[in-house]
Design a protein around this motif. Structure first.
Motif, PDB file in Angstrom:
ATOM      1  N   GLU A   1     -43.358  18.757  32.839  1.00 44.39           N
ATOM      2  CA  GLU A   1     -44.820  18.652  32.786  1.00 44.39           C
ATOM      3  C   GLU A   1     -45.250  17.359  32.081  1.00 44.39           C
TER       4      GLU A   1
ATOM      5  N   ARG B   1     -47.553  14.586  33.859  1.00 38.49           N
ATOM      6  CA  ARG B   1     -48.848  14.163  33.283  1.00 38.49           C
ATOM      7  C   ARG B   1     -48.881  12.647  33.060  1.00 38.49           C
TER       8      ARG B   1
ATOM      9  N   ASP C   1     -41.278  11.207  30.718  1.00 37.34           N
ATOM     10  CA  ASP C   1     -41.423  12.394  29.863  1.00 37.34           C
ATOM     11  C   ASP C   1     -41.460  12.069  28.375  1.00 37.34           C
TER      12      ASP C   1
ATOM     13  N   LEU D   1     -39.524  26.405  34.496  1.00 35.96           N
ATOM     14  CA  LEU D   1     -40.911  25.953  34.320  1.00 35.96           C
ATOM     15  C   LEU D   1     -41.681  27.095  33.674  1.00 35.96           C
TER      16      LEU D   1
ATOM     17  N   TYR E   1     -46.870  16.596  24.010  1.00 36.72           N
ATOM     18  CA  TYR E   1     -45.936  17.496  24.661  1.00 36.72           C
ATOM     19  C   TYR E   1     -44.488  17.114  24.418  1.00 36.72           C
TER      20      TYR E   1
ATOM     21  N   TYR F   1     -47.447  24.716  32.978  1.00 34.28           N
ATOM     22  CA  TYR F   1     -47.208  23.435  33.659  1.00 34.28           C
ATOM     23  C   TYR F   1     -48.249  23.264  34.775  1.00 34.28           C
ATOM     24  N   THR F   2     -49.504  23.182  34.402  1.00 29.69           N
ATOM     25  CA  THR F   2     -50.573  23.218  35.408  1.00 29.69           C
ATOM     26  C   THR F   2     -50.566  22.005  36.330  1.00 29.69           C
ATOM     27  N   GLU F   3     -50.239  20.845  35.792  1.00 28.01           N
ATOM     28  CA  GLU F   3     -50.302  19.636  36.628  1.00 28.01           C
ATOM     29  C   GLU F   3     -49.149  19.594  37.620  1.00 28.01           C
ATOM     30  N   LEU F   4     -47.965  19.971  37.174  1.00 27.04           N
ATOM     31  CA  LEU F   4     -46.830  20.005  38.103  1.00 27.04           C
ATOM     32  C   LEU F   4     -47.101  21.030  39.205  1.00 27.04           C
TER      33      LEU F   4
END
Ligand SMILES: Cc1cc2nc3c(=O)[nH]c(=O)nc-3n(C[C@H](O)[C@H](O)[C@H](O)COP(=O)(O)OP(=O)(O)OC[C@H]3O[C@@H](n4cnc5c(N)ncnc54)[C@H](O)[C@@H]3O)c2cc1C
Length: 389
Positions: free
Chosen positions: A369, A373, A358, A44, A364, A48-51
């Motif tokens: 991530e 998202r 994904d 990672l 992306y 990967y802010t949301e994960l």
């Protein structure tokens, strides 16, 4: 699981149907010959802010990931620590370093949007970035992030990755290496969160009849892999092309170690080797990763393991023969990330039916991530629909 957690956190009653015995899909624990392994070594990044947010939400401790500033260290001695090191790295010719600054400024000036989508190789040629810097930095980054060879990979998606990592916020380009197996990293704590919130997760429960499910539930999110979509929703979306990822696990005596947790190889089959002792505590176990298409696909697993061992010998002095090896070939690891791809809409024409996965993110590459998202987005669309009905 990202969709389920998001809905459960908003008080919506959710039921997850998973066809496999273990949650995690293409990022899961597999048990083979009595050993627990990952279906493929994953990495990672800080972007990967949301994960990372959802992992915190379901209670995963930060110790589950080993966080390291961006560092690319190769078996042949090439080393780069932090994005700014590009400017000082003596192994990269001065001219290329100057052009690297032009490259990043050029991308930034256009907000990392390209006038037309081209291949990553063509983009690197345009900015004279295909020498040493291309060999050790840009092309390996492209293969790792887009899982597509640079001569076929989308320069637009690559530019987005650079925007959010190398040119992103502080810590965005950090590497985060899992210290637990992939099912324990997020999917299992996420299942427990859903159960605690009054929802249900049914494992070994393949959905075969979507129409029946739609009668039973207010809304349905189809979160299967792109190659599994056709059985549930025939005729939907383009015929994707896929790229493989092979992981070769080699078990050596316990004292064997790599000189660094994640070591690059620039001239053979192996791209990255991971020292699992330094990550998960599995002493003597090394995971070699080969992303994207290549000659290795023609080899038997024994030949592949022998090749990986030969390449590791170049990095570890007096390396004994492995005691055990196992190759896990994920032939359709991700969709190929090629220029100008068309992606289906999250929200299908049918009411109450949504997509997640994904392969859907417009910007992306197909990664953890991107999957997360898309799950959050589907959940948000559903909570909006339920609130309005
Ligand atoms: C070997 C490998 C290495 C990778 N390395 C990285 C990495 O380092 N970093 C990174 O960010 N990404 C990496 N990826 C990509 C990442 O794993 C995927 O992008 C992500 O797991 C996709 O998640 P998803 O939820 O979209 O799909 P999936 O993980 O495919 O989930 C779909 C789920 O649907 C289930 N399912 C299918 N059909 C049905 C049905 N009819 N009924 C019920 N359930 C069904 C499947 O069993 C599966 O659990 C890697 C992938 C692989 C294979």
């Amino acid at each position: 699981m990202a969709a389920a957690v998001t809905l459960a956190a908003r008080g919506v009653s959710v039921t997850v149907f998973e066809s496999g015995p273990v949650p995690g899909g293409r990022a899961r624990r597999v048990t083979t010959e009595g050993r627990e392994l990952d279906n493929g070594q994953h990495i990672l990044i800080g972007a990967y802010t949301e994960l990372l947010r959802l992992m915190r939400e379901v209670g995963v401790p930060s110790a589950a990931l080993l966080r390291k500033p961006l560092e690319m260290r190769y078996a042949d001695g090439f080393r780069l620590r932090g994005a700014a090191a590009l400017l000082y790295c003596r192994r990269i010719p001065f001219r290329e370093r100057v052009d690297a600054v032009r490259f990043m400024i050029g991308l930034k000036r256009n907000s990392f949007r390209l006038p037309e989508d081209i291949s990553v190789n063509t983009l690197l040629q345009q900015y004279r970035q295909n020498g040493v810097i291309g060999h050790y930095v840009w092309r390996p980054l492209c293969v790792s992030a887009l899982n597509t060879p640079p001569d076929r990979a989308s320069a637009q998606v690559f530019a987005t990755v650079l925007r959010d990592s190398v040119a992103g916020a502080s810590g965005a380009s950090d590497f985060l290496l899992p210290r637990v197996d992939l099912s324990r990293l997020f999917p299992e704590p996420a299942c427990a969160f859903v159960a605690r919130s009054g929802g249900a997760v049914r494992l070994n429960a393949p959905v075969r009849d979507l129409a029946a499910l739609r009668k039973e539930f207010d809304a349905v999110i189809v979160a299967v892999g792109p190659h599994q979509l056709k059985t549930l929703l025939p005729g939907l979306g383009p015929d994707y092309e896929y790229q493989p990822i092979y992981t070769c696990y080699l078990q050596y005596p316990e004292q064997v170690q790599l000189p660094f947790q994640m070591l690059g190889f620039s001239d053979g089959l192996v791209q990255w080797a991971f020292d699992r002792a330094a990550l998960t505590g599995e002493r003597g176990l090394i995971a070699c990763v080969i992303s994207a298409q290549g000659d290795h696909q023609q080899m038997t697993h024994e030949e592949l393991a022998a090749n990986c061992h030969r390449e590791l010998k170049g990095a570890i002095r007096d390396l004994p023969d492995p005691q055990w090896s196992r190759v896990i070939a994920e032939k359709r690891a991700t969709i190929a990330c090629v220029p100008g791809m068309k992606k289906p809409d999250f929200k299908l024409a049918a009411p109450g039916l949504f997509l997640a996965g994904d392969y859907l993110d417009p910007d992306y590459p197909p990664t953890l991530e991107a999957a997360v998202r898309s799950g959050i987005r589907a959940a948000e669309l559903i909570s909006g629909t339920i609130a309005n009905s």
